[in-house]
Every structure is written in C-alpha cells, then in structure tokens.
Design a protein around this motif. Structure first.
Motif, short mmCIF file in Angstrom:
data_model
loop_
_atom_site.label_atom_id
_atom_site.label_comp_id
_atom_site.label_asym_id
_atom_site.label_seq_id
_atom_site.Cartn_x
_atom_site.Cartn_y
_atom_site.Cartn_z
N ALA A 196 5.30 4.12 -12.80
CA ALA A 196 4.16 3.95 -13.71
C ALA A 196 3.57 2.54 -13.66
O ALA A 196 2.39 2.34 -13.94
CB ALA A 196 4.57 4.28 -15.14
N ALA A 197 4.37 1.56 -13.31
CA ALA A 197 3.89 0.18 -13.30
C ALA A 197 2.93 -0.09 -12.15
O ALA A 197 2.08 -0.97 -12.25
CB ALA A 197 5.06 -0.79 -13.22
N VAL A 198 3.05 0.65 -11.06
CA VAL A 198 2.20 0.38 -9.89
C VAL A 198 1.34 1.56 -9.46
O VAL A 198 0.33 1.38 -8.79
CB VAL A 198 3.03 -0.11 -8.68
N ALA A 199 1.73 2.77 -9.82
CA ALA A 199 1.02 3.96 -9.34
C ALA A 199 0.23 4.62 -10.48
O ALA A 199 0.41 5.80 -10.75
CB ALA A 199 2.01 4.94 -8.72
N TRP A 200 -0.65 3.86 -11.12
CA TRP A 200 -1.39 4.39 -12.27
C TRP A 200 -2.15 5.66 -11.91
O TRP A 200 -2.27 6.57 -12.74
CB TRP A 200 -2.35 3.34 -12.83
N GLU A 201 -2.67 5.76 -10.70
CA GLU A 201 -3.48 6.92 -10.31
C GLU A 201 -2.65 8.18 -10.11
O GLU A 201 -3.19 9.27 -9.97
CB GLU A 201 -4.29 6.62 -9.04
N ARG A 202 -1.32 8.07 -10.13
CA ARG A 202 -0.42 9.22 -9.95
C ARG A 202 0.24 9.67 -11.25
O ARG A 202 1.05 10.58 -11.25
CB ARG A 202 0.68 8.88 -8.93
#
Length: 164
Positions: free
Chosen positions: A61-67
């Motif tokens: 969640a910290a880096v893959a907001w679009e997922r």
C-alpha cells in the motif's frame, strides 16, 4: 443507478487512516454497507474514472497506490480485508467487476454497468468531500502522496465536468 456514500468520516490519529461508513449501490443492489478505511484505496478509485484498474489486495500500500482495493478493512490493512473491484471502460460505460482475491487466486462474481458520466459525478463528490475533510487535520498517511493524488484526480474530474 450507481452511488457511493461516505458517511461519518473520521480520522484515526494513531493509524493515520480515514475511516467512514461506506455504502455502495449499483443497479439497485447494495454491494457494500459497512465501516471501512477509505483513504488507502481512494486514489485508485478516482483513477478508475479514467483508466482501467485491477486491484491486488496483497500489493504494498505504501508504494502501489494504483493497485489498492477501493475499500479496505477499518484497520487500513488490505491484507486484513479488502473489497477488490476491477474497473474497465467500454465506450460510454464503466464496468465494475467484484473480485474475490486470496493468496492462491482470484474469482469474479458480480458485474455492473455504470454510465461513465454518472460514475465520474459520484467520484468527483467523493474526492471533494475527502479533501475538505482532511484539509484541517494533521494527516500523515502511509502512502505520503495520498492527498496530492486525490487532489490531482479530483481536479481532473472537475475539468472534465466543466468541459462536458
């Protein structure tokens, strides 16, 4: 008919998440009606107004907001419980597909067709209300670009509405 409602927004200062009572209705069916964390998946939800989106509730969640799933457990952790929805664009419609994701695979189990203009109108309202809510807070989410992303997608929705 399609609608998403966030009611009774609250900021959990300890977890640095925004929670709300969420209600989602599509084609007369209630898909979601429970308290959930909304900020983890809000950037992806707003992006879905313009782009196809396929969540991975096990992504970082910290880096893959679009997922991120649009709605996650009230604790803010998509691994705990996420409500993953894939979105694809077909002409003047947005197609929502409910997914069941487990570490061993994925299953689709509900598809809903939403007029694109109605979808964007709902998302614009959500983005605007979220930004108004977090503006006065000392809000430091795990994904540090959450407010910037929500603002950018909301501004794009506003421009689209003005141009329409």
């Amino acid at each position: 008919m399609f609608d998403i409602r966030y009611e009774r927004l609250s900021h959990n200062e300890e977890l640095q998440i925004v929670q709300a009572d969420v209600a989602v209705v599509a084609e007369g069916e209630t898909l979601v009606e429970e308290p959930l964390c909304i900020d983890v998946g809000l950037p992806a939800l707003l992006a879905s107004a313009f782009e196809d989106v396929r969540p991975d509730r096990f992504a970082d969640a910290a880096v893959a907001w679009e997922r991120m799933p649009f709605f996650v457990c009230g604790c803010g952790d998509p691994d705990c419980r996420g409500i993953p929805i894939a979105v694809r664009h077909e002409g003047d419609e947005v197609v929502w597909t409910e997914l069941d994701q487990t570490p061993s695979g994925e299953r689709s189990h509900g598809e809903y067709r939403i007029p694109k203009n109605a979808y964007r109108s709902v998302l614009l309202r959500l983005g605007q209300s979220f930004l108004a809510f977090v503006e006065p807070l000392d809000y430091r989410p795990l994904q540090p670009d959450t407010v910037r992303l929500v603002r950018e997608w909301t501004e794009r929705l506003e421009r689209e509405e003005t141009d329409a």
